[in-house]
Scaffold this active site. Structure first.
Site, PDB file in Angstrom:
ATOM      1  N   PHE A  90       0.860  -1.178   0.000  1.00 32.48           N
ATOM      2  CA  PHE A  90       0.000   0.000   0.000  1.00 32.48           C
ATOM      3  C   PHE A  90       0.903   1.237   0.000  1.00 32.48           C
ATOM      4  O   PHE A  90       1.994   1.231   0.554  1.00 32.48           O
ATOM      5  CB  PHE A  90      -0.918  -0.026   1.231  1.00 32.48           C
ATOM      6  CG  PHE A  90      -1.918   1.105   1.244  1.00 32.48           C
ATOM      7  CD1 PHE A  90      -2.880   1.198   0.259  1.00 32.48           C
ATOM      8  CD2 PHE A  90      -1.872   2.073   2.233  1.00 32.48           C
ATOM      9  CE1 PHE A  90      -3.795   2.246   0.263  1.00 32.48           C
ATOM     10  CE2 PHE A  90      -2.788   3.118   2.240  1.00 32.48           C
ATOM     11  CZ  PHE A  90      -3.749   3.203   1.256  1.00 32.48           C
ATOM     12  N   HIS A 164      -1.092  -5.230   8.396  1.00 35.06           N
ATOM     13  CA  HIS A 164      -1.919  -6.414   8.073  1.00 35.06           C
ATOM     14  C   HIS A 164      -1.726  -7.522   9.106  1.00 35.06           C
ATOM     15  O   HIS A 164      -2.225  -8.623   8.882  1.00 35.06           O
ATOM     16  CB  HIS A 164      -1.504  -7.012   6.718  1.00 35.06           C
ATOM     17  CG  HIS A 164      -1.566  -6.064   5.561  1.00 35.06           C
ATOM     18  ND1 HIS A 164      -1.086  -6.376   4.311  1.00 35.06           N
ATOM     19  CD2 HIS A 164      -2.071  -4.813   5.462  1.00 35.06           C
ATOM     20  CE1 HIS A 164      -1.278  -5.355   3.483  1.00 35.06           C
ATOM     21  NE2 HIS A 164      -1.864  -4.393   4.161  1.00 35.06           N
ATOM     22  N   ARG A 219       6.245  17.844  22.876  1.00 26.89           N
ATOM     23  CA  ARG A 219       6.068  18.364  24.227  1.00 26.89           C
ATOM     24  C   ARG A 219       6.284  17.271  25.272  1.00 26.89           C
ATOM     25  O   ARG A 219       5.509  16.311  25.321  1.00 26.89           O
ATOM     26  CB  ARG A 219       4.641  18.879  24.333  1.00 26.89           C
ATOM     27  CG  ARG A 219       4.384  19.717  25.528  1.00 26.89           C
ATOM     28  CD  ARG A 219       2.988  20.313  25.438  1.00 26.89           C
ATOM     29  NE  ARG A 219       2.864  21.332  26.459  1.00 26.89           N
ATOM     30  CZ  ARG A 219       1.746  21.973  26.737  1.00 26.89           C
ATOM     31  NH1 ARG A 219       0.655  21.712  26.058  1.00 26.89           N
ATOM     32  NH2 ARG A 219       1.728  22.870  27.695  1.00 26.89           N
ATOM     33  N   TYR A 226       4.922  25.253  27.787  1.00 27.33           N
ATOM     34  CA  TYR A 226       5.041  25.341  26.316  1.00 27.33           C
ATOM     35  C   TYR A 226       6.495  25.417  25.861  1.00 27.33           C
ATOM     36  O   TYR A 226       6.855  26.215  25.002  1.00 27.33           O
ATOM     37  CB  TYR A 226       4.222  26.528  25.766  1.00 27.33           C
ATOM     38  CG  TYR A 226       2.741  26.374  26.036  1.00 27.33           C
ATOM     39  CD1 TYR A 226       1.962  25.508  25.259  1.00 27.33           C
ATOM     40  CD2 TYR A 226       2.141  27.050  27.091  1.00 27.33           C
ATOM     41  CE1 TYR A 226       0.610  25.326  25.535  1.00 27.33           C
ATOM     42  CE2 TYR A 226       0.802  26.868  27.372  1.00 27.33           C
ATOM     43  CZ  TYR A 226       0.039  26.002  26.599  1.00 27.33           C
ATOM     44  OH  TYR A 226      -1.280  25.830  26.878  1.00 27.33           O
TER      45      TYR A 226
HETATM   46  C1  PLP Z   1      -3.576   0.231   5.711  1.00 26.65           C
HETATM   47  C2  PLP Z   1      -2.102   0.269   5.494  1.00 26.65           C
HETATM   48  C3  PLP Z   1      -1.297   1.302   6.002  1.00 26.65           C
HETATM   49  C4  PLP Z   1      -1.824   2.605   6.522  1.00 26.65           C
HETATM   50  O1  PLP Z   1      -2.756   2.583   7.472  1.00 26.65           O
HETATM   51  P1  PLP Z   1      -3.822   3.776   7.660  1.00 26.65           P
HETATM   52  O2  PLP Z   1      -4.279   3.563   9.049  1.00 26.65           O
HETATM   53  O3  PLP Z   1      -4.896   3.566   6.643  1.00 26.65           O
HETATM   54  O4  PLP Z   1      -3.117   5.068   7.490  1.00 26.65           O
HETATM   55  C5  PLP Z   1       0.072   1.181   5.911  1.00 26.65           C
HETATM   56  N1  PLP Z   1       0.637   0.126   5.303  1.00 26.65           N
HETATM   57  C6  PLP Z   1      -0.093  -0.859   4.764  1.00 26.65           C
HETATM   58  C7  PLP Z   1       0.605  -2.007   4.122  1.00 26.65           C
HETATM   59  C8  PLP Z   1      -1.496  -0.816   4.829  1.00 26.65           C
HETATM   60  O5  PLP Z   1      -2.224  -1.773   4.244  1.00 26.65           O
END
Ligand code: PLP
Length: 388
Positions: A90, A164, A219, A226
């Site tokens: 992804f 995953h 922080r 701050y």
């Molecule tokens: C879903 C996913 C992400 C990102 O997760 P989000 O919570 O949607 O930002 C990162 N790496 C892989 C391989 C993913 O499938």
């Protein structure tokens, strides 16, 4: 001919919830404290999630993408540095590096597991490499033995993208206990979800406090003046998400057990179909959570694959096309692009290139269905491929 139409396939819905999520949301609401700094849900979720994954610490964050960005920043990823990523994943894997101004270097994947090819990763290391990011594709843990050795020999840290792989194990050890930082996603489709969300697990104390500070606008916990000790951003998870995730975590193992029973049945049936090759399993991944039921149809081509996916969906099978190789997206070339071309990367990554065109995956909620349904799924795939 008037053949009886097979009953439409109906699989369990996703996400799932029951009284536990409802009670969690009410609990968070009634605390009267809706952010992590004064509420108790995020902190308690982190303790439970770390414990479940054999990690010393967990840090809950806004998304899985932010989890990657945060860890890469802590590992020193900046403009002028490089991060090695599998070409088949992804887009967050490369976007997280590129958002920090670093070059994401795609390398090929293993033809069986679809996880990073360790030799290709080794060959891509340069003096600028700050991290190697294995992705546990579909829940199949990457070859963490070879990767740990590569990391030790080269001095380049690993960052496991475990988006995953909630609950996955490698030779009996959870992904949180494999000696490197891991990140998780709780986006709507993932194996545990609060709609959006993410987490980082740390195998020991190193980097944890720095990550905490950076995820909270730089922080320190005790800062009331701050002073903001470092740069950072606001990646804090809210109390409602954490309350839902505590209930989701409690359901994870039972769901993995069902999917672990169903996938071998479905994979064997799919493997008997001409032209279908299911994702392989490295037996050292001895607990596989099965985020995606993946298979290849070698040589099918993108157009016919899209038709097959549409036909499966029309018959009630939740099917999707596989990820596009990173270098086949416009996003990859917009910022911090490597000094090469998509065609050159395609030649260097023939397996990712093939997966980009011939991989199909089925939603994990299907693997929570019954065993007879696995037969129906395989029959449906066979029918669709036969063009009926
Ligand atoms: C879903 C996913 C992400 C990102 O997760 P989000 O919570 O949607 O930002 C990162 N790496 C892989 C391989 C993913 O499938």
């Amino acid at each position: 001919m008037n053949l009886p139409r097979r009953q439409e396939l109906v699989f369990p819905a996703w996400p799932q919830f029951d009284a536990a999520e409802r009670a969690g949301l009410a609990r968070a609401l009634e605390q009267g404290q809706w952010w992590r700094m004064t509420g108790g849900e995020v902190t308690e979720f982190e303790r439970e999630f770390a414990g479940h994954h054999g990690a010393a610490h967990a840090l809950a964050v806004t998304t899985g993408t932010h989890a990657l960005e945060l860890v890469l920043e802590v590992l020193g990823v900046r403009p002028g540095t490089e991060v090695i990523v599998p070409a088949f994943t992804f887009i967050s894997s490369s976007q997280a590096a590129q958002r920090l101004g670093a070059v994401a270097v795609p390398v090929d994947v293993d033809p069986e597991t679809y996880c990073v090819d360790v030799h290709a990763a080794e060959a891509a290391i340069t003096p600028r490499t700050k991290a190697i990011m294995p992705v546990h594709m579909g829940g199949q843990v990457a070859d963490m033995d070879a990767l740990a050795k590569l990391s030790a020999d080269s001095g380049v840290p690993l960052l496991q993208d475990a988006a995953h792989a909630h609950g996955a194990r490698w030779q009996g050890r959870s992904v949180g206990a494999l000696g490197s930082i891991a990140t998780f996603s709780f986006q709507n489709g993932k194996l545990m979800t609060a709609g959006e969300g993410g987490a980082v697990t740390f195998p020991d104390d190193e980097f944890y406090e720095e990550a905490f500070i950076r995820h909270s606008c730089g922080r320190p916990r005790t800062d009331r003046g701050y002073f903001h000790a470092t740069s950072g951003s606001n990646f804090r998870m809210n109390e409602f998400s954490a309350a839902v995730l505590r209930a989701q975590l409690a359901r994870l193992e039972e769901q993995i057990s069902v999917r672990e029973e169903r996938w071998p049945v479905l994979a064997a049936l799919l493997g008997e179909l001409p032209g279908v090759v299911p994702q392989g399993r490295d037996g050292r991944c001895d607990r596989h959570p099965h985020y995606m039921a993946m298979f290849q149809i070698p040589g099918i081509g993108e157009r016919r694959r899209a038709e097959v996916v549409d036909a499966l969906i029309a018959r009630g099978v939740p099917a999707f096309v596989g990820f596009r190789a990173l270098y086949r997206t416009d996003a990859f070339w917009e910022t911090a692009a490597p000094d090469t071309t998509a065609d050159a990367l395609a030649r260097a990554c023939p397996r990712a290139e093939a997966l980009s065109q011939d991989c199909v995956w089925l939603h994990h909620r299907l693997l929570l269905g019954t065993e007879p349904q696995m037969h129906q799924v395989a029959e449906t795939v066979a029918e669709v491929l036969a063009g009926s």
